[in-house]
Write an enzyme that holds these catalytic residues in place. Structure first.
Site, PDB file in Angstrom:
ATOM      1  N   SER A  61      42.314  14.586  28.347  1.00  0.00           N
ATOM      2  CA  SER A  61      42.388  16.038  28.449  1.00  0.00           C
ATOM      3  C   SER A  61      43.699  16.557  27.861  1.00  0.00           C
ATOM      4  O   SER A  61      44.689  15.827  27.786  1.00  0.00           O
ATOM      5  CB  SER A  61      42.319  16.462  29.917  1.00  0.00           C
ATOM      6  OG  SER A  61      41.199  15.912  30.552  1.00  0.00           O
TER       7      SER A  61
HETATM    8  N1  SAH Z   1      41.856  11.561  33.092  1.00  0.00           N
HETATM    9  C1  SAH Z   1      41.487  10.970  31.842  1.00  0.00           C
HETATM   10  C2  SAH Z   1      40.449  11.802  31.115  1.00  0.00           C
HETATM   11  C3  SAH Z   1      39.232  11.047  30.942  1.00  0.00           C
HETATM   12  S1  SAH Z   1      37.844  11.871  30.225  1.00  0.00           S
HETATM   13  C4  SAH Z   1      42.673  10.679  30.980  1.00  0.00           C
HETATM   14  O1  SAH Z   1      43.795  11.046  31.337  1.00  0.00           O
HETATM   15  O2  SAH Z   1      42.489  10.036  29.952  1.00  0.00           O
HETATM   16  C5  SAH Z   1      36.626  11.617  31.483  1.00  0.00           C
HETATM   17  C6  SAH Z   1      36.381  10.190  31.877  1.00  0.00           C
HETATM   18  O3  SAH Z   1      35.374  10.191  32.903  1.00  0.00           O
HETATM   19  C7  SAH Z   1      35.846   9.292  30.770  1.00  0.00           C
HETATM   20  O4  SAH Z   1      36.676   8.173  30.624  1.00  0.00           O
HETATM   21  C8  SAH Z   1      34.452   8.891  31.254  1.00  0.00           C
HETATM   22  O5  SAH Z   1      34.072   7.592  30.865  1.00  0.00           O
HETATM   23  C9  SAH Z   1      34.604   9.013  32.751  1.00  0.00           C
HETATM   24  N2  SAH Z   1      33.341   9.149  33.496  1.00  0.00           N
HETATM   25  C10 SAH Z   1      32.208   9.771  33.108  1.00  0.00           C
HETATM   26  N3  SAH Z   1      31.272   9.675  34.062  1.00  0.00           N
HETATM   27  C11 SAH Z   1      31.802   8.961  35.075  1.00  0.00           C
HETATM   28  C12 SAH Z   1      31.323   8.495  36.339  1.00  0.00           C
HETATM   29  N4  SAH Z   1      30.076   8.747  36.759  1.00  0.00           N
HETATM   30  N5  SAH Z   1      32.165   7.783  37.124  1.00  0.00           N
HETATM   31  C13 SAH Z   1      33.447   7.513  36.724  1.00  0.00           C
HETATM   32  N6  SAH Z   1      33.942   7.916  35.534  1.00  0.00           N
HETATM   33  C14 SAH Z   1      33.146   8.623  34.722  1.00  0.00           C
END
Ligand code: SAH
Length: 207
Positions: A61
């Site tokens: 993000s």
């Molecule tokens: N906080 C992160 C942003 C990640 S983007 C950072 O600093 O990089 C959102 C993330 O949520 C992705 O890595 C995706 O794989 C994960 N995600 C999607 N669905 C999910 C689920 N059901 N359970 C856990 N993670 C999930």
């Protein structure tokens, strides 16, 4: 290269936006080396206030979104925190700067969970990452004082709500195509009091 000047500039931009109310959150953003979490190909943009690809169709993000969400969690050092969606681990590192407890984080993509854990360990952040479906929360380490989702959900997942203490907070993008940032407080009777903080765009929750 520590990139301290780049981070100072980013903190300045966030500070002038007037959307971050807690100095401690700005300090945390100023302390975490975001360039250590983004892919080699995007290191030059690590301190621009924008999302970046991290592989597997996922994104880290934008810093202002990480800062706003963290700010709204209103963390105290003793808070136990659950993150759903570890991604590259950057947001978890920002949270880890603010609490004295171990941050628990669940990531759906096993490869991302593994590389985030390695990177967080290498940089000395007290975060445990598990590969799994965040819809189930992480009951083994519950209860939590605060939880947040970094992927969009049509509704707050029941198990995550259950794993929060009364008085605890949840911050999450809620909705499908159009999502709002929801800030929910769990009351003593278990009900949620919600407010929203604008429209946002996150990758949808998988599974
Ligand atoms: N906080 C992160 C942003 C990640 S983007 C950072 O600093 O990089 C959102 C993330 O949520 C992705 O890595 C995706 O794989 C994960 N995600 C999607 N669905 C999910 C689920 N059901 N359970 C856990 N993670 C999930």
């Amino acid at each position: 290269m520590t990139r301290e000047k780049d981070r100072e500039r980013l903190v300045d931009v966030l500070s002038r936006s007037n959307r971050i109310h807690r100095e401690s959150v700005l300090d945390a953003v100023g302390a975490v080396p975001r360039h250590e979490f983004v892919p080699e190909s995007h290191v030059q943009q690590a301190y621009h206030d924008r999302p970046l690809p991290i592989g597997h169709g996922q994104t880290i993000s934008a810093p202002h979104m990480v800062a706003i969400m963290t700010d709204r969690l209103a963390l105290s050092p003793e808070d136990r925190v659950l993150e759903i969606g570890t991604g590259c681990g950057y947001h978890a590192a920002v949270v880890a700067e603010l609490v004295d407890t171990t941050v628990s984080s669940v990531e759906y993509v096993p490869d991302l969970a593994e590389s985030a854990q390695q990177q967080l360990d290498r940089l000395g952040y007290d975060v445990r990452v598990k590969a799994g479906d965040g819809r189930d929360g992480w009951p083994e380490h519950a209860p939590y004082d605060a939880a947040y989702l970094t992927c969009a959900t049509p509704e707050l997942p029941g198990p995550v709500v259950e794993q929060i203490v009364p008085g605890g907070r949840i911050v999450a993008p809620v909705g499908k195509a159009r999502q709002q940032l929801v800030i929910a407080q769990k009351e003593a009777d278990g009900s949620l009091t919600r407010t929203t903080d604008g429209y946002v765009q996150f990758v949808p929750m998988r599974g």
